[in-house]
Design a protein around this motif. Structure first.
Motif, mmCIF file in Angstrom:
data_model
loop_
_atom_site.group_PDB
_atom_site.id
_atom_site.type_symbol
_atom_site.label_atom_id
_atom_site.label_comp_id
_atom_site.label_asym_id
_atom_site.label_seq_id
_atom_site.Cartn_x
_atom_site.Cartn_y
_atom_site.Cartn_z
ATOM 1 N N PRO A 397 4.420 1.884 -7.036
ATOM 2 C CA PRO A 397 3.412 2.576 -7.863
ATOM 3 C C PRO A 397 3.480 2.161 -9.328
ATOM 4 C CG PRO A 397 4.455 4.116 -6.342
ATOM 5 C CD PRO A 397 5.245 2.853 -6.269
ATOM 6 N N GLY A 398 4.703 2.019 -9.864
ATOM 7 C CA GLY A 398 4.825 1.589 -11.255
ATOM 8 C C GLY A 398 4.314 0.175 -11.450
ATOM 9 N N SER A 428 -3.136 -6.355 -4.064
ATOM 10 C CA SER A 428 -2.222 -6.503 -2.925
ATOM 11 C C SER A 428 -1.405 -5.239 -2.689
ATOM 12 C CB SER A 428 -1.296 -7.695 -3.148
ATOM 13 O OG SER A 428 -0.353 -7.416 -4.169
ATOM 14 N N LEU A 429 -1.245 -4.414 -3.745
ATOM 15 C CA LEU A 429 -0.469 -3.179 -3.621
ATOM 16 C C LEU A 429 -1.341 -1.957 -3.341
ATOM 17 C CD1 LEU A 429 1.984 -3.722 -6.634
ATOM 18 C CD2 LEU A 429 2.514 -3.976 -4.212
ATOM 19 N N TRP A 430 -2.661 -2.160 -3.295
ATOM 20 C CA TRP A 430 -3.583 -1.013 -3.195
ATOM 21 C C TRP A 430 -3.229 -0.106 -2.013
ATOM 22 C CZ3 TRP A 430 -7.501 0.391 -6.522
ATOM 23 C CH2 TRP A 430 -8.338 1.419 -6.089
ATOM 24 N N GLU A 431 -2.989 -0.694 -0.876
ATOM 25 C CA GLU A 431 -2.708 0.108 0.324
ATOM 26 C C GLU A 431 -1.304 0.703 0.318
ATOM 27 O OE1 GLU A 431 -4.920 0.775 2.439
ATOM 28 O OE2 GLU A 431 -6.476 -0.744 2.197
ATOM 29 N N ALA A 432 -0.431 0.233 -0.559
ATOM 30 C CA ALA A 432 0.977 0.631 -0.514
ATOM 31 C C ALA A 432 1.324 1.748 -1.485
ATOM 32 C CB ALA A 432 1.871 -0.581 -0.792
ATOM 33 N N VAL A 433 0.360 2.185 -2.298
ATOM 34 C CA VAL A 433 0.665 3.207 -3.307
ATOM 35 C C VAL A 433 -0.194 4.437 -3.066
ATOM 36 C CG1 VAL A 433 1.327 1.473 -4.994
ATOM 37 C CG2 VAL A 433 -1.027 2.282 -4.946
ATOM 38 N N PRO A 434 0.318 5.606 -3.403
ATOM 39 C CA PRO A 434 -0.484 6.827 -3.242
ATOM 40 C C PRO A 434 -1.532 6.962 -4.350
ATOM 41 C CG PRO A 434 1.653 7.353 -4.185
ATOM 42 C CD PRO A 434 1.690 5.882 -3.849
ATOM 43 N N GLU A 437 -6.708 5.010 -6.860
ATOM 44 C CA GLU A 437 -7.850 5.131 -7.776
ATOM 45 C C GLU A 437 -7.458 5.854 -9.054
ATOM 46 O OE1 GLU A 437 -11.547 6.488 -6.324
ATOM 47 O OE2 GLU A 437 -11.511 5.281 -4.497
ATOM 48 N N THR A 438 -6.670 6.917 -8.912
ATOM 49 C CA THR A 438 -6.236 7.640 -10.110
ATOM 50 C C THR A 438 -5.321 6.776 -10.960
ATOM 51 O OG1 THR A 438 -6.408 9.744 -8.935
ATOM 52 C CG2 THR A 438 -5.045 9.698 -10.927
ATOM 53 N N ALA A 439 -4.399 6.086 -10.314
ATOM 54 C CA ALA A 439 -3.462 5.239 -11.059
ATOM 55 C C ALA A 439 -4.178 4.104 -11.777
ATOM 56 C CB ALA A 439 -2.403 4.682 -10.109
#
Length: 990
Positions: A397-398, A428-434, A437-439
């Protein structure tokens, strides 16, 4: 200068570098690329050069690349500027001068840690061009006072934007007193390394040279070790055995040799491998010092002591003692007032390889925690570092959030290549983070469009199109506004690829799905792009209606950039169909709107058309004012080498060339240079050929050698350069080469394109020259062929002047187009043997809107025609007027032609300034000046009729001159007279 051992085995290489520095000091900028394996001595060599440069009063700027991948754009430039601004070796006045120069260029000042934020109104799509222009301006300003040595080290780690900057400076630095030196590891340049093609490209440039450092030989290694042997107590003296063993193990690499020798002197066994050797050096440190080295290795090539303390967890006193220990072992060296750098990158790499996986993760996480605050505070470059450390710490996420911010920062800095990488990592990280869209602060499509935008701005238009085609499948069909954004971008980039049919189809399909009510900015942009593509074809009469709709929608939704684009397109459409309309105010409105919206490229497009429409209508004073204003705006924004920035500068040059202010035109041309590689540079250089050919410059051949590789792919370069080379060939009597250039130029244009007219007129001149020669030689077949060729090109010129590409009657043609058509008609008359003075008077009148040089050229031909028709008094007046203008302009080829005409037609005595030829001697002494002219023609094989035509006399008078010559030479025939001329070395006899 450093100690003598610094120069062991490197004197020749240092000589090459100092030679480049000397040439730069004399006003010939140059670039030297220093290559070699890791540890071979590149940094030591350039440090020696830097020390030498300082003793000679040069400013030295040195920047290092870092092994951060592609994450931090312009890192070595930032490093060089930041270090130089605090350089303790520079005087306070020198540091202040640099700081003032940076403050005058906010686009550069904001690269520095204390440089502030993005200036208002800067469009991301031109930020890179602004930065490049600012760097060039800064170097030019600094080098006006003293030579500048700019060193960029470790280019094998350079980010893409730094590589682009290196290419840009290598191509555009000309007369600045700047020496640019770059170093890179040749052993790191694997086949697919991104620096490899850059080096290959740069080394083809004449101002770029390469210096390759090779390992030492056995004797050089021994000398080097002897210089290193300072008699340390307890250590063995240098012996032949140790020197041999060190050489065998190091294979002549100076760094390896020094490390191996240091191990031998401390009684250590020689390690089997260098990594082991380097680690053994680290292992001799205290535990605290080893911890500090590991922290510094994770930080990068450089690190400040406060950050080391924070991440290491050690107290300030312990860190201080550890750093003193490390520095004493020459592993880290002080760097600036608050930081340290590894003495060699190999030391850092060895430390990194010794980290345990968990240890590395923990240290990266600690750095990420520190950087999070810097990134939140907006410190330049912190987001890219945070993304790197977060990813290495497995904080997805970071890493995701930091990558998005880093991409946005890279866009603001005009670093689209880095922006692409950051956005790609985030995608590439879109699916791996909660909750991505907000982040990210945007949805997935918007993030993908950001990546597309970066691709397009980096020049990878095909990649942008490929991205968009994939993105189409991700868009929710029910979200028509988002779909419109995607399709508008796809249509725009397809248009850039000249895929007009698909571009129109995509835009049309998107417009059909996007409701007209309520109006939206997306529809305004889509309509503006649709109209822009339509302009390339005359098959679309609905252009004005759609342009007006785009304007209405843009106004209703506040999309000023779309309104400005549509206004410019509408003006261009109307201009070609409304011959009485002055649409300048429309372009002015578009320019002002675009400036207000911060859309600088749209503003420059409109500014160019303001100047261009005045020029086309013969308002040269207005065109000069508009061009000067546009260029001031362009340079003020750092956009001198952007697409429309270059076009505006070309227009400014062309106006001054046309008005006869050739000194000012020459000053402007000096900024363009000869060594070119990109299309904008080539176009600017091609324009300079107008002046070079007219003046007979000695640089024509060199300029054309640089342009030739590009003109097959760039129609404007081919049109200008080959058209002017055709004129150059005609000044030298080479009609074959002239027609070859005409064919090459026309291959890039349609038969009804208006630029065809000028090239066709030049071709008619070539055929007229052939016809005149054939007629004088009595070669009827060649004469008829030349006349037929003249007819064909006159018809081509007439067609382009009267008919549009789609077969419609042309409603409007600029004044210069009419003048070149008149020139073609007059040249045709010359080809047919008429050489009608009335047609040449029409040419003079057509160019009499202020085109000084072409008026003089037309008067030359008018004087010739008048002399042929027996009106010598009028011919002399036109000839004298042409001579005055040719002399004032410095138009040497025209002046020589006028001198020849004046002699042959006896129109005046003035001749071009030239060293007098040696007077004939011996049998030729008795001949008068006129008899010598006749003898020259006799020696060429001319009969009396041909002599009469060449000298504007009657055949009977020619016969009398020939008889007098035979009598004075004491010969019985014309053949014998020609033989005497040859034997006596008579001037100009073939």
């Amino acid at each position: 200068m450093g100690d003598q051992h610094d120069l062991i085995g490197r004197r020749a290489e240092l000589g090459e570098l100092t030679g480049a520095l000397d040439r730069a000091a004399a006003g010939q900028a140059g670039v030297v690329l220093v290559s070699g394996d890791a540890g071979v001595g590149k940094s030591r060599l350039v440090a020696e050069l830097a020390a030498l440069a300082r003793t000679r009063g040069a400013a030295v700027l040195t920047g290092l690349c870092a092994e951060l991948g592609e994450g931090m754009p312009y890192l070595p430039l930032t490093d060089a500027l930041w270090t130089a601004a605090r350089d303790p070796l520079a005087s306070p006045a020198e540091r202040q001068a640099l700081r003032d120069a940076l403050d005058d260029r906010p686009v550069l000042a904001r690269l520095l840690p204390d440089g502030g934020g993005q200036p208002a109104g800067t469009a991301p799509d031109v930020a890179q061009q602004q930065l490049f222009g600012a760097v060039l301006g800064l170097l030019g300003e600094l080098s006006a006072d003293r030579p500048v040595l700019l060193v960029l080290e470790d280019l094998h780690w350079a980010d893409a934007s730094t590589r682009h900057l290196l290419v840009f400076l290598s191509r555009v630095l000309q007369r600045e007193r700047v020496c640019l030196v770059g170093t890179y590891r040749s052993d790191d340049l694997h086949r697919r390394h991104p620096l490899r093609p850059v080096v290959a490209e740069l080394l083809r440039l004449p101002n770029v040279s390469g210096v390759e450092l090779h390992p030492f030989g056995p004797e050089e290694t021994t000398d080097y070790l002897a210089a290193l042997d300072d008699g340390t107590p307890g250590g063995p003296e240098l012996s032949a055995d140790i020197a041999r063993r060190v050489y065998d193990r190091s294979e002549g690499n100076p760094f390896y040799a020094a490390e191996l020798f240091a191990a031998a002197r401390t009684g250590d066994d020689l390690p089997a491998g260098l990594a082991e050797l380097l680690l053994s050096r680290l292992e001799r440190l205290s535990e605290a010092a080893q911890q500090v080295v590991r922290v510094a290795a994770v930080a990068g090539r450089r690190v400040d002591d406060e950050r080391v303390r924070q991440v290491s967890g050690l107290d300030e006193a312990t860190v201080g003692r550890a750093l003193r220990e490390i520095v004493s072992h020459r592993l880290l060296v002080p760097d600036g007032s608050d930081g340290y750098a590894f003495r060699h990158a190999l030391l850092r790499e060895a430390a990194l390889t010794d980290l345990l996986p968990g240890e590395a993760t923990r240290l990266h996480a600690a750095f990420a925690a520190l950087l999070a605050g810097d990134a939140a505070a907006g410190r330049r470059g912190a987001a890219a570092e945070l993304a790197h450390h977060s990813l290495q710490a497995h904080d997805l996420p970071g890493a995701f959030a930091a990558s998005v911010r880093a991409g946005q920062e890279a866009e603001e800095l005009g670093a689209p290549d880095e922006a692409q990488e950051h956005y790609d990592r985030a995608l590439s990280l879109w699916e791996a983070v909660p909750d991505p869209e907000t982040a990210a602060g945007m949805d997935r499509v918007e993030l993908a469009l950001s990546a597309v935008r970066a691709s397009g701005r980096s020049g990878e238009v095909r990649r942008a199109v490929a991205r968009l085609r994939r993105l189409v499948d991700l868009v929710d069909p029910g979200d028509v506004r988002t779909a419109a954004m995607v399709y508008e971008a796809l249509a725009y980039y397809l248009g850039d690829l000249d895929e007009d049919a698909e571009s129109l189809a995509v835009a049309r399909a998107a417009l059909e799905t996007l409701p007209a009510d309520p109006p939206t900015p997306e529809r305004a942009g889509l309509l503006a792009t649709y109209v822009r593509t339509m302009l390339f074809s005359d098959r679309y009469p609905e252009v004005p209606e759609l342009a007006r709709e785009a304007i209405e929608v843009a106004r209703a939704t506040g999309a000023a950039d779309a309104e400005a684009s549509a206004l410019t397109s509408l003006g261009l459409y109307r201009e070609s169909r409304e011959p009485t309309s002055d649409l300048t105010e429309l372009f002015v409105r578009a320019r002002d709107l675009a400036i207000g919206a911060g859309s600088l490229q749209v503003a420059l497009r409109a500014a160019f058309h303001i100047a261009r429409t005045k020029f086309d209508r013969g308002d040269l004073a207005g065109a000069a004012e508009a061009a000067d204003e546009g260029v001031r705006f362009t340079l003020g924004k750092g956009l001198g080498w952007s697409r429309y920035g270059t076009i505006l500068r070309n227009m400014q040059f062309l106006v001054h060339y046309t008005t006869g202010d050739w000194d000012r035109a020459g000053e402007l041309a000096a900024d363009f240079g000869i060594r070119v590689g990109r299309s904008t540079e080539a176009e600017a250089s091609a324009y300079v050929l107008f002046l070079d050919v007219a003046r007979g410059s000695g640089t024509i051949g060199q300029r054309v050698r640089w342009l030739e590789p590009l003109w097959d792919d760039e129609w404007l370069v081919a049109y200008i350069a080959r058209g002017l080379m055709a004129e150059h060939a005609l000044w030298h009597g080479d009609t074959g080469a002239a027609l070859d250039h005409v064919t090459g130029a026309l291959a890039h244009m349609g038969p009804r394109d208006t630029p065809t007219i000028r090239v066709a007129a030049t071709a008619v001149q070539a055929h007229a020259d052939r016809a005149v020669r054939a007629r004088a030689a009595g070669d009827d077949a060649a004469m008829r062929a030349a006349m037929a060729g003249a007819d064909a090109f006159v018809e081509l010129a007439r067609g382009a002047a009267t008919t549009t590409p789609d077969g419609q009657a042309r409603a409007w043609l600029g004044v210069e187009g009419h003048a070149w058509l008149a020139r073609a008609e007059a040249e045709r008359s010359r080809a047919y043997g008429d050489n009608d003075p009335a047609l040449w008077r029409a040419v003079v009148k057509s160019f009499d809107y202020g085109f000084v040089y072409e008026i003089a050229r037309a008067r030359w031909r008018l004087a010739e025609a008048l002399a042929e028709h027996g009106d010598r008094a009028e011919a002399a007046r036109e000839w004298e007027a042409a001579v005055r203008d040719a002399d004032r302009l410095g138009a040497a080829p025209l002046r020589r032609a006028l001198a020849d005409l004046g002699t042959r037609a006896r129109l005046g005595s003035a001749g071009p300034p030239a060293a007098p030829s040696a007077a004939p001697s011996g049998p030729l002494d008795a001949l008068t000046a006129r008899e010598r002219e006749v003898l020259r023609l006799v020696a060429e094989g001319r009969n009396n009729k041909e002599i009469a035509a060449a000298l504007f006399i009657s055949p009977k008078t020619a016969s009398v001159h020939v008889s007098n010559i035979l009598a004075k030479l004491g010969v019985a025939s014309r053949t014998q007279a020609a033989a005497v001329a040859h034997r006596e070395g008579f001037p100009d006899v073939p």
